[in-house]
Design an enzyme around this catalytic site. Structure first.
Site, PDB file in Angstrom:
ATOM      1  N   ASP A   1       0.648  -1.419  -0.030  1.00 18.93           N
ATOM      2  CA  ASP A   1      -0.133  -0.078   0.178  1.00 18.93           C
ATOM      3  C   ASP A   1       0.661   1.507   0.287  1.00 18.93           C
ATOM      4  O   ASP A   1       1.825   1.276   0.984  1.00 18.93           O
ATOM      5  CB  ASP A   1      -0.832   0.118   1.244  1.00 18.93           C
ATOM      6  CG  ASP A   1      -1.800   1.109   1.684  1.00 18.93           C
ATOM      7  OD1 ASP A   1      -2.918   1.451   0.341  1.00 18.93           O
ATOM      8  OD2 ASP A   1      -1.583   1.803   2.117  1.00 18.93           O
TER       9      ASP A   1
ATOM     10  N   GLU B   1       1.287  -0.417  -5.110  1.00 17.88           N
ATOM     11  CA  GLU B   1      -0.125   0.536  -4.980  1.00 17.88           C
ATOM     12  C   GLU B   1       0.246   1.514  -5.737  1.00 17.88           C
ATOM     13  O   GLU B   1       0.147   2.491  -4.720  1.00 17.88           O
ATOM     14  CB  GLU B   1      -0.919  -0.213  -4.372  1.00 17.88           C
ATOM     15  CG  GLU B   1      -2.099   0.407  -4.458  1.00 17.88           C
ATOM     16  CD  GLU B   1      -2.931   1.536  -3.559  1.00 17.88           C
ATOM     17  OE1 GLU B   1      -3.538   1.982  -3.651  1.00 17.88           O
ATOM     18  OE2 GLU B   1      -1.810   2.198  -2.420  1.00 17.88           O
TER      19      GLU B   1
END
Length: 646
Positions: free
Chosen positions: A373, A402
């Site tokens: 993330d 991401e």
């Protein structure tokens, strides 16, 4: 006293523009174990001699490069195994090849070649015979002495001296690193779901509920099942529904606010189940052909145990209070920031090692695919060190970045080790946008290191196109994502055409990030059949693996994207017509790419409709087609060129 003359000479051979290489070899190019790799370079020297070149592999083996055009040389080879590797380029002047070429010209012109045979004898006499081939060299020396043109100019002699002859001005390039990954790093289909939403009758879901749901995911043809964070969630500043700042009793909070008295990122949310339940899920998924992907979100709630145990691991304000995460104007009051560097600029090594150990911990429990993330908000050197260190122990580990951020930042993350990258596909909607973006990804330098993963949506992103396009648009975006890229992904609910937005935002109303969301997966509006169709095609057709074989073709309509995926080695040739407009039907002319098979415009070619299954013949290059967004907004064809044509 005379000044000593400076040495100014260097190699006579020039080796330039070696590919694949990333920043001139500063980073490893990405390759896949067992997949063909084209290695190429510009190779030339002074004069008109015959040149030769080869790729030198770490085991000492050589693969000959062939001249293509304009001093460009290429070889296609495969790297085997998994892990770091490298190659370099060898180039030399081929003395016998030059002698043979020039002497044959003189022989054809009936010129005297006595001196040339003297030169050949000198060349052969200076050679040392390779082990076990002394007899052949001795025979050639005798043939040269006798001026035996039949023997000297035979293909057998040419092959022997090409293999064993002298290499004049032998030049070796720098070593170029590559990382050899397993196939799933480049070719995968991801399905994202929240395990906590799979409970029945409004209860919190468990890992056992996920096990029951695995056949549904596997039936659609996915091979990676990805979870948002599954760790304990903090209570301090817990977010309420629709990201409200105040939670109500029973609100489950954001899974990205990681950490509570029950533990941190090496613990499981207690309502999901035990570690034994998780390991049972890993095994059950594997039995269904699915691999679990874990979300490594380096976010700590204010309740994370590390805050008390390691206060120097967290960013502080001037008054000493802990610093909350922000992405102005957004604020994340339920998350605090890690401190990756100390005040003196040195790495906060204990924190780095602790985070590295989280990856190793989950790898030890059977998870080898990690979606990271927001990696672009953490230091590049940290990721470069961590990925390399994890790969030393688990070379088969896969890292997905991401990072919806600036292009150069996304590409830098790919260079330093991330196997896959989130992309701008989510916001590329028009024919021009998609063509331009895919051309960049498949033709520019990033093709050597950046593997895109085309996600149709995420829990964070409900694209405007999805909000307004209805069921036809959802079908279009699935087919495009899965057929344009090697890696693609879909967040649960997309197959049910969920698109209700938070007003004025690219976010979901009643977002699953902040509440349980139970679904009717058998709903009539489901596009599950489309998902299954394209995933089955990806598995059955070799052309679907390496997305860099993508080619765009002429379709004379602004709302129709027309492209092909071609793999000549396996004779797998697919064409796609996709209607981008979800509201209007389109009738359009298109061209069958007969030129790709060196066929004339009037030629005929066999074709199979990959949706209906029937086969027929297309006669000539020009054809017409109609696509209706309600009936089916796409068509898929398999070409069957005449035997011997590739």
């Amino acid at each position: 006293m005379a000044q000593k003359q400076q040495q100014i000479w260097g190699p006579r051979m020039v080796i330039e523009d070696v590919r694949p290489s990333v920043n001139g070899g500063a980073f490893a190019a990405n390759v896949v174990s067992g997949w063909p790799v084209t290695i190429s370079a510009d190779i030339f020297g002074d004069g008109h001699e015959v040149l030769a070149a080869a790729v030198l592999m770490p085991d000492g083996s050589e693969h000959r490069l062939k001249h293509v055009e304009n001093d460009r040389w290429e070889a296609e080879l495969c790297f085997e195994g998994i892990g770091p590797s490298n190659f370099c380029i060898l180039a030399w002047r081929d003395l016998f090849g030059t002698w043979r070429r020039d002497t044959l010209k003189k022989l054809t012109a009936n010129q005297e070649i006595g001196v040339e045979f003297q030169e050949l004898s000198a060349l052969l006499n200076a050679m040392k015979a390779p082990r076990g081939e002394g007899g052949e060299l001795k025979a050639l020396r005798s043939a040269a002495k006798r001026r035996d043109t039949e023997t000297i100019f035979s293909e057998e002699t040419a092959a022997f001296l090409d293999r064993c002859g002298p290499r004049a001005d032998l030049t070796r390039s720098e070593q170029y690193p590559v990382y050899v990954a397993r196939e799933r790093a480049a070719f995968s289909a991801w399905y994202e779901l929240f395990p906590r939403s799979l409970g029945k009758d409004g209860r919190h879901g468990t890992f056992r509920d996920v096990i029951d749901h695995l056949p549904y995911v596997a039936d659609m043809g996915f091979d990676v099942l990805y979870f948002p964070p599954i760790h304990p969630i903090g209570q301090t500043n817990r977010k309420g529904r629709n990201n409200s700042l105040t939670s109500e009793p029973g609100d489950v909070g954001s899974p990205y606010a990681i950490g509570s008295p029950e533990g941190g990122m090496d613990a499981l949310h207690p309502e999901l189940g035990s570690m034994e339940d998780f390991e049972a899920l890993v095994a059950a998924a594997r039995a269904q052909g699915l691999e679990l992907a874990m979300d490594i979100a380096l976010n700590a709630s204010p309740d994370h145990p590390w805050i008390a145990e390691h206060p120097d691991w967290f960013e502080r304000r001037p008054d000493g209070t802990i610093k909350y995460a922000e992405n102005p104007p957004k604020k994340y009051e339920d998350i605090v920031n890690f401190r990756y560097y100390r005040e003196d600029g040195t790495a906060n090594a204990p924190l780095w090692e602790a985070i590295r150990d989280l990856f190793l911990f989950w790898a030890g429990h059977g998870v080898l695919v990690f979606r990271v993330d927001n990696p672009h908000t953490k230091p590049f050197p940290f990721w470069e060190w961590l990925i390399e260190d994890v790969r030393k122990r688990y070379p088969e580990a896969i890292f997905l970045s991401e990072a919806f951020t600036r292009p150069k930042v996304m590409k830098r993350l790919a260079k330093i080790g991330f196997d896959q990258s989130y992309t701008y596909y989510t916001w590329r909607n028009t024919k021009a946008e998609l063509t331009e973006y895919l051309t960049e990804l498949t033709r520019e330098d990033c093709r050597d290191y950046m593997r895109p993963n085309f996600f149709t949506n995420t829990p964070d992103i409900n694209p405007i196109f999805n909000q307004t396009s209805g069921r036809p648009g959802f079908r279009t975006r699935v087919i495009l994502a899965a057929s344009l890229a090697g890696n693609w992904g879909m967040y649960s609910g997309f197959e049910l055409c969920e698109g209700a937005p938070l007003p004025g935002r690219e976010e979901y109303l009643d977002s699953e990030k902040y509440e349980l969301r139970q679904r009717d997966f058998a709903a009539a509006e489901s596009i599950r059949d489309d998902v299954r169709l394209i995933n089955e095609l990806r598995q059955s057709e070799p052309a679907m693996k390496d997305f860099r074989n993508l080619r765009f073709f002429p379709a004379y309509h602004d709302e129709v994207l027309y492209y092909g995926r071609f793999c000549p080695l396996s004779r797998s040739y697919l064409l796609f017509h996709v209607l981008i407009d979800p509201f209007q039907a389109a009738t359009f002319d298109f061209e069958v790419p007969l030129w790709e098979f060196e066929l004339p415009d009037a030629a005929s070619i066999e074709v199979q409709d990959m949706i209906q299954g029937n086969s027929f013949t297309w006669h000539g290059k020009g054809h017409r087609l109609r696509l209706d967004p309600v009936e089916r907004p796409y068509a898929i064809w398999k070409l069957k060129p005449p035997g011997g044509v590739s």
